[in-house]
Design a protein around this motif. Structure first.
Motif, short mmCIF file in Angstrom:
data_model
loop_
_atom_site.label_atom_id
_atom_site.label_comp_id
_atom_site.label_asym_id
_atom_site.label_seq_id
_atom_site.Cartn_x
_atom_site.Cartn_y
_atom_site.Cartn_z
N SER A 1 26.08 -66.66 -5.06
CA SER A 1 26.94 -67.72 -4.56
C SER A 1 28.41 -67.33 -4.64
O SER A 1 28.87 -66.79 -5.64
N ARG A 2 29.14 -67.59 -3.57
CA ARG A 2 30.56 -67.30 -3.55
C ARG A 2 31.39 -68.40 -4.22
O ARG A 2 32.57 -68.23 -4.43
N ARG A 3 30.78 -69.52 -4.54
CA ARG A 3 31.46 -70.63 -5.22
C ARG A 3 30.68 -70.94 -6.49
O ARG A 3 30.12 -72.02 -6.65
N ALA B 1 34.19 -64.38 -8.54
CA ALA B 1 33.57 -63.80 -7.34
C ALA B 1 34.19 -62.45 -7.02
O ALA B 1 33.49 -61.49 -6.68
N SER C 1 36.25 -69.76 -10.27
CA SER C 1 35.16 -69.37 -9.38
C SER C 1 35.59 -68.29 -8.40
O SER C 1 34.87 -67.31 -8.16
N GLN C 2 36.78 -68.45 -7.85
CA GLN C 2 37.30 -67.44 -6.92
C GLN C 2 37.53 -66.11 -7.62
O GLN C 2 37.19 -65.05 -7.10
N GLY D 1 31.65 -74.10 -8.36
CA GLY D 1 31.94 -75.27 -7.54
C GLY D 1 31.21 -76.53 -7.98
O GLY D 1 31.82 -77.61 -8.05
N LYS E 1 32.01 -60.04 -5.12
CA LYS E 1 31.50 -60.95 -4.08
C LYS E 1 32.55 -61.19 -3.01
O LYS E 1 32.23 -61.73 -1.95
N LEU F 1 37.66 -74.26 -10.18
CA LEU F 1 37.70 -73.77 -8.80
C LEU F 1 38.43 -72.44 -8.71
O LEU F 1 37.99 -71.52 -8.01
#
Length: 438
Positions: A306-308, A432, A428-429, A311, A437, A425
């Motif tokens: 998952s890229r988030r 990744a 998460s970035q 999230g 990712k 948030l």
């Protein structure tokens, strides 16, 4: 997940290594259930011993003549100080040695100090016993996560952390419900003594169930000095924002648990038993849902790249910030309790995501260190200052004849929840990108 094309070792994702593992000591079949049940019970009693002063706060305050400021100090400062001083050293022992030994020793310490708290006749003596409880609990989560990393295969780690973390909300439920009932019938002293004795029994049973956990075989894992490895991990953009999010989560959760029951008692005229049953039952139910669903959801997010990644918990905290604000000014007791439910769910749901993501960024053999740093983030400033700030605002508002002063102070919770969501948030970035990712 494949590694990035970058030749630098620093930029390579640790995820393939973690998902592969070495498998030499992984348990299977019924042994998985036995290990997870033992860890769950230890975590549940850790939370019971920690949460009891929250539901017993009104009885302790009356009996010992304490102020809300002293209650805030009693429930927050001791844990913050001990997490800061002892969490990382105990995590180091868990990563490099036997996490089972660390876990059992810590459990016996905090259980004994909880029982001694039942003998307190002054604020000073009770505060000293709470320091003792904090000393033991400082090593609980890092050592238990190290046991999970050594015993449970990677594909089930999120669920395993979720089951272990389920001890927190269910321990909260038991602490609030049983502790409130005990306070009404037998007094707060009996509640502390009983919890301490039962915790000691669970520790001795777990000693035999968990089995030995020899040190990891790879010497490379231990080559880097522990302090240097910790600072390097904190310098990682993904982990740094995860750490910041944990700090904000501490400012949301610590005052919430310290003062939610007193708020219901004062504002809506509930008894300690009624507040404990209502708050404790819902907290336990949300804990089961949050930790188990969160754990499985995290496992799925990792497998699907998952890229988030963070999230879902960020969304939970945003919703909780709105409903908690409404709960603090609801005129009806039942509405106020129900509006507190999303906050209960968000705290439980976040646990497997926060610790699981921390383990991914840290890499194999550094799970206890990563958990320890996450604990320091959530357990240092928030628990030390959050309840204290709420208590001071409440005392000031009451002295100024402002109605619902405790509710005004508790507005810190939704503010911190919003900041937690924003930090998750960003984390998460960054994670990744760290895991290749982006």
């Amino acid at each position: 997940m494949t590694e990035t094309a970058e030749p630098s070792t620093r930029d390579r994702s640790p995820l393939p290594q973690i998902l592969a593992g070495d498998g030499d000591e992984y348990v299977s079949g019924l042994r998985i259930a036995a290990v997870l049940i033992a860890l769950f019970l230890i975590n549940a009693f850790a939370q019971i011993d920690r949460i009891l002063p929250f539901i017993l706060a009104e009885a302790i305050k009356t009996d010992l003549g304490l102020s809300d400021t002293q209650i805030g100090l009693l429930t927050g400062l001791a844990f913050a100080v001990c997490y800061t001083l002892l969490s990382l050293p105990l995590a180091r022992l868990s990563d490099r040695g036997s996490p089972r030994f660390v876990l059992i020793a810590c459990t016996l310490v905090w259980s004994a100090m909880t029982a001694l708290g039942g003998l307190a006749a002054s604020f000073l003596f009770l505060a000293l016993t709470r320091f003792g409880v904090a000393i033991g609990e400082a090593g609980a989560i890092p050592s238990a996560h190290a046991v999970i990393a050594r015993k449970i295969k990677p594909g089930l780690r999120g669920l395993a952390i979720g089951i272990f973390s389920m001890g927190i909300p269910l321990g909260t439920m038991a602490g609030f419900a049983v502790g409130g009932a005990m306070a009404d019938t037998h007094g707060w002293q009996a509640a502390l003594i009983g919890a301490g004795v039962l915790g000691g029994i669970i520790a001795l049973l777990a000693l035999f169930v968990l089995g030995p956990t020899p040190p990891l075989k790879s010497a490379a894992i231990h080559a880097e000095p522990f302090l240097q490895a910790s600072l390097k991990l904190l310098a990682s953009p993904g982990f740094r924002w995860l750490f910041i999010g944990a700090i904000f989560a501490g400012f949301a959760s610590a005052p919430f648990y310290a003062f939610a029951a007193p708020f219901l008692i004062r504002t809506h005229a509930l008894t300690a038993g009624e507040a404990g049953m209502a708050f404790g039952f819902l907290q336990g139910l949300m804990g089961i849902i949050g930790t188990l669903v969160g754990g499985r959801w995290f496992d799925h997010a990792v497998r699907s790249r998952s890229r988030r990644l963070l999230g879902p918990p960020a969304a939970m905290f945003m919703i909780a910030s709105l409903t908690t604000t409404a709960a603090l000014f609801s005129p009806a007791a039942w509405a106020s309790v129900l509006l507190l439910v999303p906050a209960m769910l968000s705290f439980a749901f976040m646990l497997p995501w926060c610790f699981g993501a921390a383990h991914l960024v840290a890499g194999r053999g550094k799970e206890a260190m990563a958990s320890s740093l996450a604990m320091i983030g959530s357990g240092l400033l928030g628990p030390a200052l959050g309840p204290l700030l709420v208590g001071m605002i409440s005392d000031t508002a009451t002295a100024a004849s402002i109605p619902n002063g405790l509710g005004v102070g508790l507005l810190l919770v939704p503010v911190a929840s919003t900041l937690t969501a924003l930090a998750m948030l960003v984390a998460s970035q960054r994670i990744a990108a760290t895991l290749g990712k982006g």
